[in-house]
Design a protein around this motif. Structure first.
Motif, PDB file in Angstrom:
ATOM      1  N   UNK A  21       0.955  -1.080   0.106  1.00 37.33           N
ATOM      2  CA  UNK A  21      -0.182  -0.142  -0.026  1.00 37.33           C
ATOM      3  C   UNK A  21       0.758   1.103  -0.150  1.00 37.33           C
ATOM      4  N   UNK A  22       0.185   2.522   0.393  1.00 35.52           N
ATOM      5  CA  UNK A  22       1.155   3.658   0.212  1.00 35.52           C
ATOM      6  C   UNK A  22       1.914   4.105   1.717  1.00 35.52           C
ATOM      7  N   UNK A  23       2.042   3.152   2.297  1.00 33.53           N
ATOM      8  CA  UNK A  23       2.632   3.096   3.722  1.00 33.53           C
ATOM      9  C   UNK A  23       4.242   2.904   3.433  1.00 33.53           C
ATOM     10  N   UNK A  24       5.119   3.790   3.968  1.00 32.99           N
ATOM     11  CA  UNK A  24       6.734   3.512   3.695  1.00 32.99           C
ATOM     12  C   UNK A  24       7.517   3.700   4.736  1.00 32.99           C
ATOM     13  N   UNK A  25       8.417   3.166   5.271  1.00 34.19           N
ATOM     14  CA  UNK A  25       9.399   3.263   6.135  1.00 34.19           C
ATOM     15  C   UNK A  25      10.879   3.749   5.660  1.00 34.19           C
ATOM     16  N   UNK A  76       6.118  -1.016   2.501  1.00 35.68           N
ATOM     17  CA  UNK A  76       7.382  -0.669   2.009  1.00 35.68           C
ATOM     18  C   UNK A  76       8.470  -0.291   2.826  1.00 35.68           C
ATOM     19  N   UNK A  77       9.698  -0.389   2.510  1.00 34.98           N
ATOM     20  CA  UNK A  77      10.654   0.207   3.104  1.00 34.98           C
ATOM     21  C   UNK A  77      11.935   0.561   2.102  1.00 34.98           C
ATOM     22  N   UNK A  78      12.368   1.964   2.503  1.00 37.61           N
ATOM     23  CA  UNK A  78      13.513   2.516   1.444  1.00 37.61           C
ATOM     24  C   UNK A  78      14.647   2.823   2.657  1.00 37.61           C
ATOM     25  N   UNK A  79      15.650   2.045   2.275  1.00 36.71           N
ATOM     26  CA  UNK A  79      16.865   2.271   3.235  1.00 36.71           C
ATOM     27  C   UNK A  79      18.008   2.782   2.415  1.00 36.71           C
ATOM     28  N   UNK A  80      18.570   3.868   2.898  1.00 38.96           N
ATOM     29  CA  UNK A  80      19.352   4.678   2.073  1.00 38.96           C
ATOM     30  C   UNK A  80      20.657   4.968   3.031  1.00 38.96           C
ATOM     31  N   UNK A  91       8.578  11.241  -1.842  1.00 39.55           N
ATOM     32  CA  UNK A  91       7.636  10.238  -1.319  1.00 39.55           C
ATOM     33  C   UNK A  91       6.370  10.901  -0.864  1.00 39.55           C
ATOM     34  N   UNK A  92       6.091  11.850  -1.594  1.00 43.05           N
ATOM     35  CA  UNK A  92       4.883  12.757  -1.273  1.00 43.05           C
ATOM     36  C   UNK A  92       3.591  12.086  -1.286  1.00 43.05           C
ATOM     37  N   UNK A  93       3.391  10.707  -1.988  1.00 40.88           N
ATOM     38  CA  UNK A  93       2.260  10.078  -2.027  1.00 40.88           C
ATOM     39  C   UNK A  93       2.031   8.937  -0.888  1.00 40.88           C
ATOM     40  N   UNK A  94       3.067   9.115  -0.231  1.00 42.15           N
ATOM     41  CA  UNK A  94       3.239   7.957   0.992  1.00 42.15           C
ATOM     42  C   UNK A  94       2.879   8.490   2.428  1.00 42.15           C
ATOM     43  N   UNK A  95       2.417   7.645   2.969  1.00 36.88           N
ATOM     44  CA  UNK A  95       2.426   7.771   4.687  1.00 36.88           C
ATOM     45  C   UNK A  95       3.860   7.393   4.979  1.00 36.88           C
ATOM     46  N   UNK A  96       4.547   8.206   5.804  1.00 39.18           N
ATOM     47  CA  UNK A  96       5.926   8.006   5.894  1.00 39.18           C
ATOM     48  C   UNK A  96       6.263   7.837   7.736  1.00 39.18           C
ATOM     49  N   UNK A 124       6.855  13.215   8.232  1.00 41.23           N
ATOM     50  CA  UNK A 124       6.884  12.059   9.382  1.00 41.23           C
ATOM     51  C   UNK A 124       5.935  11.929  10.200  1.00 41.23           C
ATOM     52  N   UNK A 125       5.163  10.904  10.079  1.00 38.28           N
ATOM     53  CA  UNK A 125       4.023  10.718  10.943  1.00 38.28           C
ATOM     54  C   UNK A 125       4.330   9.807  12.080  1.00 38.28           C
ATOM     55  N   UNK A 126       5.342   8.671  11.629  1.00 39.16           N
ATOM     56  CA  UNK A 126       5.456   7.878  12.752  1.00 39.16           C
ATOM     57  C   UNK A 126       7.017   7.809  13.088  1.00 39.16           C
ATOM     58  N   UNK A 127       7.578   7.610  14.202  1.00 36.30           N
ATOM     59  CA  UNK A 127       9.212   7.781  14.402  1.00 36.30           C
ATOM     60  C   UNK A 127       9.493   6.684  15.221  1.00 36.30           C
ATOM     61  N   UNK A 128      10.821   5.980  14.905  1.00 36.48           N
ATOM     62  CA  UNK A 128      11.275   4.838  15.346  1.00 36.48           C
ATOM     63  C   UNK A 128      12.839   5.135  15.569  1.00 36.48           C
ATOM     64  N   UNK A 129      13.407   5.081  16.840  1.00 31.42           N
ATOM     65  CA  UNK A 129      14.740   5.336  17.205  1.00 31.42           C
ATOM     66  C   UNK A 129      15.384   3.935  17.623  1.00 31.42           C
ATOM     67  N   UNK A 130      16.223   3.580  16.942  1.00 34.38           N
ATOM     68  CA  UNK A 130      17.078   2.404  17.216  1.00 34.38           C
ATOM     69  C   UNK A 130      18.354   2.749  18.007  1.00 34.38           C
ATOM     70  N   UNK A 131      18.560   2.438  19.106  1.00 36.54           N
ATOM     71  CA  UNK A 131      19.696   2.722  19.898  1.00 36.54           C
ATOM     72  C   UNK A 131      20.173   4.321  19.359  1.00 36.54           C
ATOM     73  N   UNK A 132      19.059   5.163  19.621  1.00 33.93           N
ATOM     74  CA  UNK A 132      19.062   6.378  18.834  1.00 33.93           C
ATOM     75  C   UNK A 132      20.105   7.234  20.086  1.00 33.93           C
ATOM     76  N   UNK A 133      20.919   8.219  19.289  1.00 36.65           N
ATOM     77  CA  UNK A 133      21.830   9.141  19.970  1.00 36.65           C
ATOM     78  C   UNK A 133      21.075  10.306  20.168  1.00 36.65           C
ATOM     79  N   UNK A 134      21.246  10.824  21.277  1.00 41.17           N
ATOM     80  CA  UNK A 134      20.636  11.967  21.778  1.00 41.17           C
ATOM     81  C   UNK A 134      21.639  13.205  22.258  1.00 41.17           C
ATOM     82  N   UNK A 135      22.187  12.836  23.267  1.00 41.51           N
ATOM     83  CA  UNK A 135      23.365  13.757  23.781  1.00 41.51           C
ATOM     84  C   UNK A 135      24.453  13.859  22.630  1.00 41.51           C
ATOM     85  N   UNK A 136      24.677  14.503  21.799  1.00 41.32           N
ATOM     86  CA  UNK A 136      25.635  14.546  20.541  1.00 41.32           C
ATOM     87  C   UNK A 136      27.083  14.963  21.022  1.00 41.32           C
TER      88      UNK A 136
END
Length: 238
Positions: A22-26, A54-58, A89-94, A116-128
């Motif tokens: 569908x039009x969902x993409x990560x 759908x997924x797009x890794x870059x 990705x203008x036609x997708x929910x992101x 960006x409607x939904x967010x996931x942080x994997x071992x996310x850096x916060x204090x840079x």
């Protein structure tokens, strides 16, 4: 499917697309010294596609097979790179998923980009700044390397950007959508305290998922459990 993707500097961003139903993409972004082909990120993209999403890794500019210089690969530039990807990705929910430094990129982008409607942080850096001081404080910028990797020279530009940002925690409240923080208890690169700290600034509904015994890159059994949990969560939220 999306043709060539270029950033604001005209540099081509290398990506791999996994088609869903569908039009969902990560969109999946990596951490410092990484690229789109890190095993955990490939496994996540494949798991999402298997679930119909759908997924797009870059690879950010200057990393992997993307154009650009690694020495210019700052969080600030990568926030703009992410925007260039989202532009196609203008036609997708992101949903954006960011690992490590890519997590910090996600917080800053999502704070100002309502696409960006939904967010996931994997071992996310916060204090840079704390991260840069802790990991690279004994390396001379523009002379030495990150973790002694010859392909990853440490630049003054990078260190200055990490210092100027300081922490992305103060931006967390600007994102109002569903947000999942995933962190391994045995992470010795970005401590789980980063996720605990940013959780205090985030809006509802933000969740912290601690994975017992899992390291920074979700090695071994860490990848399957991460993929299972993240795919199930995104399936519900996006």
């Amino acid at each position: 499917m999306f043709g060539e993707i270029r950033n604001e500097q005209g540099e081509r961003l290398d990506y791999t697309y996994h088609k869903g139903n569908d039009n969902r993409i990560v969109v999946i972004g990596h951490g410092v010294t990484g690229n789109k082909d890190r095993p955990a990120l490939i496994a996540l993209a494949e798991g999402l596609a298997d679930a119909g999403i759908s997924a797009l890794r870059f690879s950010f500019s200057g990393n992997g097979d993307s154009e650009g210089e690694f020495t210019n690969s700052t969080i600030t530039k990568e926030v703009a790179d992410l925007g260039s990807v989202i532009d196609v990705l203008s036609d997708n929910r992101i949903c954006y998923v960011g690992h490590s430094m890519g997590g910090a990129v996600g917080v800053l982008r999502a704070a100002t980009d309502e696409r960006i409607e939904v967010l996931v942080s994997l071992a996310g850096m916060v204090h840079t700044k704390a991260f840069a001081d802790r990991e690279f404080g004994d390396v001379t910028p523009d002379q030495g390397f990150m973790w002694d990797e010859p392909d990853c020279p440490l630049s003054q530009v990078y260190m200055d950007d990490m210092t100027a940002i300081d922490s992305v925690a103060k931006h967390a409240s600007k994102f109002g959508g569903p947000w999942l923080l995933v962190h391994g208890s045995e992470d010795d690169i970005v401590p789980i305290q980063d996720s605990i700290d940013v959780l205090q600034f985030a809006n509802e509904p933000t969740e912290l998922l601690e994975l017992s015994g899992v390291d920074h890159v979700f090695s071994d059994d860490g990848t399957p459990i991460m993929v299972e949990k993240v795919v199930a969560w995104i399936s519900q939220k996006l």
